[in-house]
Design a protein around this motif. Structure first.
Motif, PDB file in Angstrom:
ATOM      1  N   LYS A 109       8.385 -11.282  -3.290  1.00 30.22           N
ATOM      2  CA  LYS A 109       7.307 -10.348  -2.968  1.00 30.22           C
ATOM      3  C   LYS A 109       7.974  -9.097  -2.389  1.00 30.22           C
ATOM      4  O   LYS A 109       8.511  -9.128  -1.288  1.00 30.22           O
ATOM      5  CB  LYS A 109       6.332 -10.974  -1.978  1.00 30.22           C
ATOM      6  N   LEU A 110       7.925  -8.004  -3.123  1.00 27.84           N
ATOM      7  CA  LEU A 110       8.712  -6.827  -2.785  1.00 27.84           C
ATOM      8  C   LEU A 110       8.014  -5.938  -1.754  1.00 27.84           C
ATOM      9  O   LEU A 110       6.787  -5.942  -1.612  1.00 27.84           O
ATOM     10  CB  LEU A 110       9.013  -6.015  -4.049  1.00 27.84           C
ATOM     11  N   TRP A 111       8.836  -5.158  -1.065  1.00 25.44           N
ATOM     12  CA  TRP A 111       8.367  -4.149  -0.104  1.00 25.44           C
ATOM     13  C   TRP A 111       8.406  -2.785  -0.789  1.00 25.44           C
ATOM     14  O   TRP A 111       9.403  -2.417  -1.403  1.00 25.44           O
ATOM     15  CB  TRP A 111       9.264  -4.145   1.130  1.00 25.44           C
ATOM     16  N   TRP A 112       7.292  -2.052  -0.671  1.00 21.90           N
ATOM     17  CA  TRP A 112       7.187  -0.738  -1.294  1.00 21.90           C
ATOM     18  C   TRP A 112       6.805   0.313  -0.255  1.00 21.90           C
ATOM     19  O   TRP A 112       6.126  -0.001   0.731  1.00 21.90           O
ATOM     20  CB  TRP A 112       6.110  -0.751  -2.385  1.00 21.90           C
ATOM     21  N   PRO A 113       7.171   1.572  -0.494  1.00 24.53           N
ATOM     22  CA  PRO A 113       6.701   2.648   0.383  1.00 24.53           C
ATOM     23  C   PRO A 113       5.189   2.851   0.258  1.00 24.53           C
ATOM     24  O   PRO A 113       4.575   2.481  -0.747  1.00 24.53           O
ATOM     25  CB  PRO A 113       7.458   3.887  -0.127  1.00 24.53           C
ATOM     26  N   ASN A 114       4.615   3.461   1.283  1.00 23.71           N
ATOM     27  CA  ASN A 114       3.188   3.752   1.305  1.00 23.71           C
ATOM     28  C   ASN A 114       2.762   4.523   0.056  1.00 23.71           C
ATOM     29  O   ASN A 114       3.402   5.482  -0.359  1.00 23.71           O
ATOM     30  CB  ASN A 114       2.860   4.582   2.554  1.00 23.71           C
ATOM     31  N   LEU A 131       9.202   5.062   4.818  1.00 20.23           N
ATOM     32  CA  LEU A 131      10.650   5.172   4.774  1.00 20.23           C
ATOM     33  C   LEU A 131      11.101   6.007   5.975  1.00 20.23           C
ATOM     34  O   LEU A 131      10.357   6.853   6.459  1.00 20.23           O
ATOM     35  CB  LEU A 131      11.099   5.843   3.484  1.00 20.23           C
ATOM     36  N   VAL A 132      12.318   5.767   6.450  1.00 23.07           N
ATOM     37  CA  VAL A 132      12.823   6.485   7.614  1.00 23.07           C
ATOM     38  C   VAL A 132      14.155   7.132   7.285  1.00 23.07           C
ATOM     39  O   VAL A 132      15.063   6.489   6.750  1.00 23.07           O
ATOM     40  CB  VAL A 132      12.989   5.554   8.830  1.00 23.07           C
ATOM     41  N   MET A 133      14.250   8.425   7.587  1.00 24.31           N
ATOM     42  CA  MET A 133      15.510   9.158   7.591  1.00 24.31           C
ATOM     43  C   MET A 133      15.908   9.302   9.051  1.00 24.31           C
ATOM     44  O   MET A 133      15.224   9.958   9.824  1.00 24.31           O
ATOM     45  CB  MET A 133      15.342  10.525   6.935  1.00 24.31           C
TER      46      MET A 133
END
Length: 873
Positions: free
Chosen positions: A302-307, A420-422
């Motif tokens: 079950k994958l994690w995706w960005p908003n 996501l975080v920069m």
């Protein structure tokens, strides 16, 4: 000495504080006293029998200034000009904010091989630590971002009554807050945060945030302690959100410490998705060992995706060390997401392009400073702020380099909401010498070598990477804000430390590096930052992956009242730029001529109301303008900035008190995953599809509404748009110019799906031929009908109807109030706000909140009299 062995650095890093099953936080019951009032040394002070009667209650985690504020020793520095009433450390000397902190706790000396550990996750800036009459650190600890871990097993009292004493010294030098960015710049000689000496969006923090600012833990383990568990996920190929997934790989490791005098044999294992992955281990006495577990194939992950692209699925890996393969010595939990970050160079845009799980992501980001300027962090505030970013339809948060590596609790929220975080490291072009700056006390060559202790900087880098590297939201490491670190810091970070400790993310050497993007002239940069004509965002080609671009952000009248005295409620003047001192102190930047087309502001309430129209238009245009040139001019943008850690008057989508303004909802509209919009220059109606799926059988509906409410229907037509693309459909410029000529006009755009449900709803208010909103200034009132319904715990809907033959009910805000006080409940999350309802139209707003008090709904708009309704009415 500048030549540094990163192998030594890695060996010195303390353990990652993943969730332990036998750990508790020391977060209350602390007391403190300034150094000048304490006449004994730490070994005597930390003996439980020594009297500390009369000491002041201390806030830990927290700063000295937080403690003084909580004890009413100083006024609220976020209100009015109060910050100027608090003594600044630069003038008083460091002893003014050098404090002893004492905490008594119960923990009995363990039996057998059991071990007890004291862990401090962050102290600013240096400290000595004492327990029960003994000093724990052999040399003074330095560094805001370097954690501490001490084995206190042999120092615990058999009775279980223990006393911890920590003396905390401020940074040195403290920096002169002379009004420059980071004051005189010397704040950057420390491995600490830089904004505390002041910036163009904040006043200085008077104690420079001295204190035990992050969590303190006591942990009990067996004879082997698990440290820094690390999980890497590999997701090969191009993945779809739905359907059966090809396998992913899980690569896990952990560090083990055996502090006992006996060799330990056992099994390191973790559990995931009902499966157990094991590795036999032998650890010599008084030794430390990194253990790699077998690579595990996770089937149908079950994958994690960005908003905006897919769900944020998470897995919890339960790590254990079983001594002798039977007895649990220690256990830790890591919650992560299965995803893989990739980057490549887009030759069309001449910028980096970010992909997740093989799918390209158009970056829509916001710059983040810090949750609270005085480091008053809570899980609830982190969750609310990141929730707002999700609601703005953003998919990335950049953590700016003048602050800190954000806390795991921040990353937990980003994992949850798909941000996501920069993450920048602790450098800025302002303090670290990129530019000539007369406000700085030392020249560029000297500032270029900051900080003074490069070894400490690198040790802190390694430590903080281990702290947050398991979070799926973390996507990009950045060497610094608008400047690279010095070469002997940059090279070990880039070539050794990050590859060894992480190696899975893009490292960009500084925030506007040429590696990030190149404009048409061949260089990179950022900005602009002030208010713009909305047309600018559509027609002016800026940097193709712009790390900082933004505008204004004044809140409404209720927001202003929270921190501005009544006597300072003065309307900022244009064109004289005359501004009240409190407005100036809180860093107001002008709305210039953009208020006047709506009619000169009569008072501050009127100014703030009209400012929301400007706010909405600005950030909608920003989101739309960049999206209009997706994959053509741009691969992404990051707004400067989306939040403030204090009561500033610029660059924010919600205020310090978590009250959203129209910036948030304008950006939410302009950044919708599937969005219909109109180019203000050529009138081209355009559809943007930011999803991975083609959008078929969308009905595009176009109307113009005159100020009276008269409907000039234009067209409705079926539209199709491919994934992650932009489609230009038709131009309405000629008709818009004709209808708007005298008083202005409303343009209503909608996309409907096959069930006739609204996918995108966008309303523009167009000015008259002179650029004024003359029609808005004389609109007839509209009487909205409204019904509020409780739909569950913490959930409500508000249904609004504008009867036929009414004028447009323009620019309405729905607000959740406490029924008794009629004050706003904060934070609250609205599905939309600052919206308009067309004649004969309907609008339903969903509300999420956490409050058990009796509630009331208020509805107010440009031409809608304030209406109060009770849920259920």
């Amino acid at each position: 000495m500048r030549k540094i062995s990163w192998l030594i650095i890695l060996g010195c890093v303390v353990n990652q504080m993943a969730l332990s099953q036998n750990r508790y936080e020391l977060n209350n019951g602390w007391v403190c006293s300034p150094i000048g009032s304490v006449k004994v040394t730490g070994d005597k002070l930390s003996v439980p029998s020594y009297s500390i009667k009369g000491w002041m209650p201390a806030t830990v985690p927290g700063t000295v200034l937080t403690t003084l504020l909580d004890n009413k020793k100083v006024p609220d520095p976020f209100y009015g000009l109060n910050n100027d009433k608090i003594p600044d450390i630069y003038k008083t000397g460091r002893d003014q904010y050098t404090y002893w902190f004492v905490k008594e706790f119960n923990e009995k000396a363990p039996q057998g091989n059991d071990q007890v550990w004291l862990q401090l996750r962050g102290v600013n800036y240096s400290c000595d630590v004492f327990l029960n009459g003994k000093q724990l650190n052999s040399a003074r600890h330095y560094g805001m971002f370097l954690r501490q871990s001490y084995n206190i097993t042999k120092l615990l009292n058999s009775s279980g009554a223990n006393r911890l004493a920590v003396i905390v010294y401020p940074i040195d030098p403290v920096g002169n807050p002379n009004g420059g960015q980071g004051g005189d710049g010397t704040i950057a000689r420390n491995v600490s945060h830089q904004y505390v000496a002041g910036w163009d969006w904040i006043q200085p923090m008077r104690d420079r945030n001295t204190g035990i600012w992050d969590k303190v833990y006591v942990e009990r383990t067996g004879g082997v302690n698990i440290k820094n568990p690390h999980v890497i996920t590999q997701v090969p190929g191009v993945r779809k959100v739905e359907g059966q997934q090809a396998p992913a790989k899980i690569i896990a490791s952990a560090e083990l410490e055996n502090p006992t005098a006996a060799r330990k044999e056992g099994v390191l294992q973790y559990q995931i998705d009902g499966q157990v992955v094991k590795q036999n281990v032998t650890i010599e006495p008084n030794s430390f060992k990194e253990v790699n577990l077998p690579v595990f194939q996770l089937n149908n992950p079950k994958l994690w995706w960005p908003n905006g692209y897919g769900p944020q699925n998470l897995y919890t890996l339960h790590f254990q060390f079983l001594e002798g393969g039977q007895t649990v010595s220690d256990e830790e939990q890591v919650t992560t997401g299965v995803r893989e970050i990739q980057t490549n160079w887009n030759e069309t845009t001449r910028s980096k392009q970010v992909s997740v799980n093989g799918q390209k992501i158009f970056i829509k980001g916001g710059n983040w400073i810090i949750s609270d300027a005085m480091l008053r962090f809570t899980d609830q505030r982190y969750d609310a702020e990141v929730h707002y970013h999700r609601d703005m339809n953003l998919n990335l948060i950049r953590v700016w380099g003048g602050a800190l590596i954000e806390r795991p609790e921040f990353f937990n929220a980003c994992d949850k909401y798909g941000m996501l975080v920069m993450q920048d490291f602790w450098m800025s072009g302002d303090c670290n010498g990129r530019w000539v700056d007369p406000m700085k006390s030392e020249d560029q060559w000297t500032r270029r070598k900051y900080p003074d202790d490069h070894t400490l900087f690198l040790r802190s880098v390694a430590d903080q990477v281990k702290l947050v590297r398991n979070h799926p939201s973390l996507a990009i490491w950045c060497g610094g804000n608008e400047i690279t670190p010095p070469e002997d810091i940059l090279r070990p970070m880039k070539d050794s430390i990050l590859p060894a400790l992480d190696g899975t993310r893009w490292f960009v050497d500084y925030s506007n590096s040429d590696d990030m993007s190149l404009n048409t002239l061949g260089g990179n940069g950022d900005g602009p930052y002030g208010i713009q004509d909305p047309v600018h965002f559509w027609e002016h080609r800026t940097f193709p992956f712009n790390s900082e671009v933004g505008s204004v952000g004044v809140g409404d009248y209720e927001s202003l009242k929270r921190f501005m005295p009544a006597e300072n409620m003065q309307v900022p003047q244009y064109p004289s730029n005359k501004v009240d001192p409190v407005w100036d102190y809180h860093k107001y930047i002008g709305y210039n001529q953009y208020i006047d087309p709506y009619g000169a502001a009569k008072d501050v309430a009127d100014f703030a109301k009209k400012a929301q129209l400007v706010n909405y238009d600005q950030y909608r245009a920003l989101g739309e303008g960049f999206s209009n040139r997706m994959w053509d001019w741009y691969t992404g943008f990051i707004i400067w900035k989306t939040q403030n850690p204090w009561t500033a008057l610029r660059g924010q989508m919600y205020d310090y008190y978590l009250d959203p303004n129209a910036c948030l909802f304008g950006l939410r509209n302009g950044s919708e995953p599937v969005h219909v919009m109109c180019n203000p220059t050529d009138g081209m109606v355009t559809i943007v599809n930011n999803s991975f799926e083609e959008q078929r059988n969308l009905m595009l509906v176009v109307h113009f509404y005159e100020l009276s409410g008269k409907d000039s229907f234009v067209t409705q037509v079926f539209a199709y748009i491919e994934p992650t693309s932009v489609k230009r459909v038709l131009s309405v410029k000629e008709l818009a110019d004709k209808l708007a000529k005298d008083k202005g006009v409303f343009l209503s755009l909608q996309l409907l799906d096959e069930r006739k449900q609204v996918v995108s709803d966008n309303c523009y208010w167009l000015p008259d031929a002179n650029g004024n909103y003359s029609g808005l200034q004389s609109m007839a009132p509209a009487a909205l009908k409204a019904k509020a319904t409780q739909t569950g715990k913490g959930k409500m809907t508000v249904a609004l109807t504008n009867p036929m033959n009414n004028p447009v009910a323009f620019f309405n805000r729905v607000t959740l109030l406490d029924a008794k006080t009629k004050t706003r409940i904060l934070p609250v999350f609205y599905s939309d706000n600052y919206f308009s309802v067309m004649p004969g139209g309907e609008k339903t707003i969903t509300i999420e909140y956490e409050n058990s008090n009796p509630l009331l709904i208020s509805i107010e708009g440009w031409n809608v009299a304030t209406l109060f309704i009770n849920p259920g009415s």
